[in-house]
Design a protein around this motif. Sequence first.
Motif, mmCIF file in Angstrom:
data_model
loop_
_atom_site.group_PDB
_atom_site.id
_atom_site.type_symbol
_atom_site.label_atom_id
_atom_site.label_comp_id
_atom_site.label_asym_id
_atom_site.label_seq_id
_atom_site.Cartn_x
_atom_site.Cartn_y
_atom_site.Cartn_z
ATOM 1 N N SER A 1 0.820 -1.209 0.000
ATOM 2 C CA SER A 1 0.000 0.000 0.000
ATOM 3 C C SER A 1 0.858 1.265 0.000
ATOM 4 O O SER A 1 0.499 2.276 0.587
ATOM 5 C CB SER A 1 -0.975 -0.003 1.173
ATOM 6 O OG SER A 1 -1.989 0.945 0.965
ATOM 7 N N ASN A 2 2.005 1.190 -0.687
ATOM 8 C CA ASN A 2 2.957 2.307 -0.810
ATOM 9 C C ASN A 2 3.366 2.891 0.535
ATOM 10 O O ASN A 2 3.551 4.094 0.672
ATOM 11 C CB ASN A 2 2.404 3.395 -1.725
ATOM 12 C CG ASN A 2 2.571 3.032 -3.181
ATOM 13 O OD1 ASN A 2 3.349 2.150 -3.525
ATOM 14 N ND2 ASN A 2 1.848 3.687 -4.046
ATOM 15 N N THR A 3 3.518 2.039 1.529
ATOM 16 C CA THR A 3 3.958 2.508 2.828
ATOM 17 C C THR A 3 5.474 2.666 2.856
ATOM 18 O O THR A 3 6.216 1.893 2.252
ATOM 19 C CB THR A 3 3.530 1.546 3.949
ATOM 20 O OG1 THR A 3 3.955 0.230 3.618
ATOM 21 C CG2 THR A 3 2.030 1.579 4.154
ATOM 22 N N GLY B 1 4.888 0.487 -12.539
ATOM 23 C CA GLY B 1 5.998 1.313 -13.006
ATOM 24 C C GLY B 1 6.277 2.545 -12.173
ATOM 25 O O GLY B 1 7.037 3.415 -12.587
ATOM 26 N N LEU B 2 5.694 2.659 -11.002
ATOM 27 C CA LEU B 2 5.920 3.813 -10.135
ATOM 28 C C LEU B 2 7.384 3.881 -9.727
ATOM 29 O O LEU B 2 7.977 2.898 -9.300
ATOM 30 C CB LEU B 2 5.049 3.706 -8.877
ATOM 31 C CG LEU B 2 5.235 4.817 -7.848
ATOM 32 C CD1 LEU B 2 4.724 6.142 -8.417
ATOM 33 C CD2 LEU B 2 4.517 4.471 -6.569
ATOM 34 N N ILE C 1 -0.796 7.553 -3.070
ATOM 35 C CA ILE C 1 -0.561 6.876 -4.352
ATOM 36 C C ILE C 1 -0.971 5.418 -4.206
ATOM 37 O O ILE C 1 -0.473 4.716 -3.333
ATOM 38 C CB ILE C 1 0.924 6.961 -4.761
ATOM 39 C CG1 ILE C 1 1.372 8.421 -4.826
ATOM 40 C CG2 ILE C 1 1.155 6.275 -6.101
ATOM 41 C CD1 ILE C 1 2.862 8.596 -4.987
ATOM 42 N N PRO C 2 -1.907 4.926 -5.038
ATOM 43 C CA PRO C 2 -2.320 3.525 -4.920
ATOM 44 C C PRO C 2 -1.230 2.562 -5.397
ATOM 45 O O PRO C 2 -0.464 2.881 -6.293
ATOM 46 C CB PRO C 2 -3.554 3.442 -5.820
ATOM 47 C CG PRO C 2 -3.378 4.534 -6.807
ATOM 48 C CD PRO C 2 -2.620 5.622 -6.105
ATOM 49 N N GLY C 3 -1.170 1.406 -4.788
ATOM 50 C CA GLY C 3 -0.217 0.377 -5.211
ATOM 51 C C GLY C 3 0.696 -0.056 -4.090
ATOM 52 O O GLY C 3 0.440 0.203 -2.914
ATOM 53 N N ASN C 4 1.778 -0.697 -4.466
ATOM 54 C CA ASN C 4 2.760 -1.209 -3.513
ATOM 55 C C ASN C 4 4.151 -0.734 -3.898
ATOM 56 O O ASN C 4 4.432 -0.501 -5.073
ATOM 57 C CB ASN C 4 2.749 -2.740 -3.504
ATOM 58 C CG ASN C 4 1.415 -3.288 -3.076
ATOM 59 O OD1 ASN C 4 0.898 -2.939 -2.035
ATOM 60 N ND2 ASN C 4 0.842 -4.156 -3.894
ATOM 61 N N LEU C 5 5.024 -0.625 -2.910
ATOM 62 C CA LEU C 5 6.439 -0.361 -3.159
ATOM 63 C C LEU C 5 7.199 -1.656 -2.913
ATOM 64 O O LEU C 5 6.961 -2.344 -1.922
ATOM 65 C CB LEU C 5 6.957 0.744 -2.238
ATOM 66 C CG LEU C 5 6.388 2.131 -2.502
ATOM 67 C CD1 LEU C 5 6.828 3.094 -1.411
ATOM 68 C CD2 LEU C 5 6.809 2.636 -3.867
ATOM 69 N N TYR C 6 8.109 -1.980 -3.838
ATOM 70 C CA TYR C 6 8.804 -3.268 -3.769
ATOM 71 C C TYR C 6 10.285 -3.159 -3.434
ATOM 72 O O TYR C 6 10.835 -4.047 -2.797
ATOM 73 C CB TYR C 6 8.652 -4.012 -5.096
ATOM 74 C CG TYR C 6 7.206 -4.298 -5.428
ATOM 75 C CD1 TYR C 6 6.455 -5.174 -4.650
ATOM 76 C CD2 TYR C 6 6.580 -3.676 -6.487
ATOM 77 C CE1 TYR C 6 5.126 -5.431 -4.932
ATOM 78 C CE2 TYR C 6 5.249 -3.929 -6.783
ATOM 79 C CZ TYR C 6 4.525 -4.805 -6.003
ATOM 80 O OH TYR C 6 3.208 -5.046 -6.290
#
Length: 83
Positions: free
Chosen positions: A28-30, A74-75, A50-55
């Motif tokens: 959850s882009n934390t 692609g963020l 920002i929606p999504g995940n950070l990897y």
Amino acid sequence: EADIKTGGYGVTDVAYRNADEVWAVGGSNTMYVSFDGGNKFSFDKSANQIPGNLYNVKFFKEYGNMGWALGSNGLLLRYKGQA
């Protein structure tokens, strides 16, 4: 053992910017940051809307410790440090 309160979101990557500053990213882009070498982390709301995940999160010494976080769809977030 690090003190990090994730609120149920998983941590996917951790990177040291320097000996004291540590960043963790996750679902959850934390984003979480520690200024004591990773002992205690605080939530950073920079990507909260920002929606999504950070990897992944990486810092590059050859570019003044500039950092990048890669996320879903692609963020790509850039961290330049304090002005």
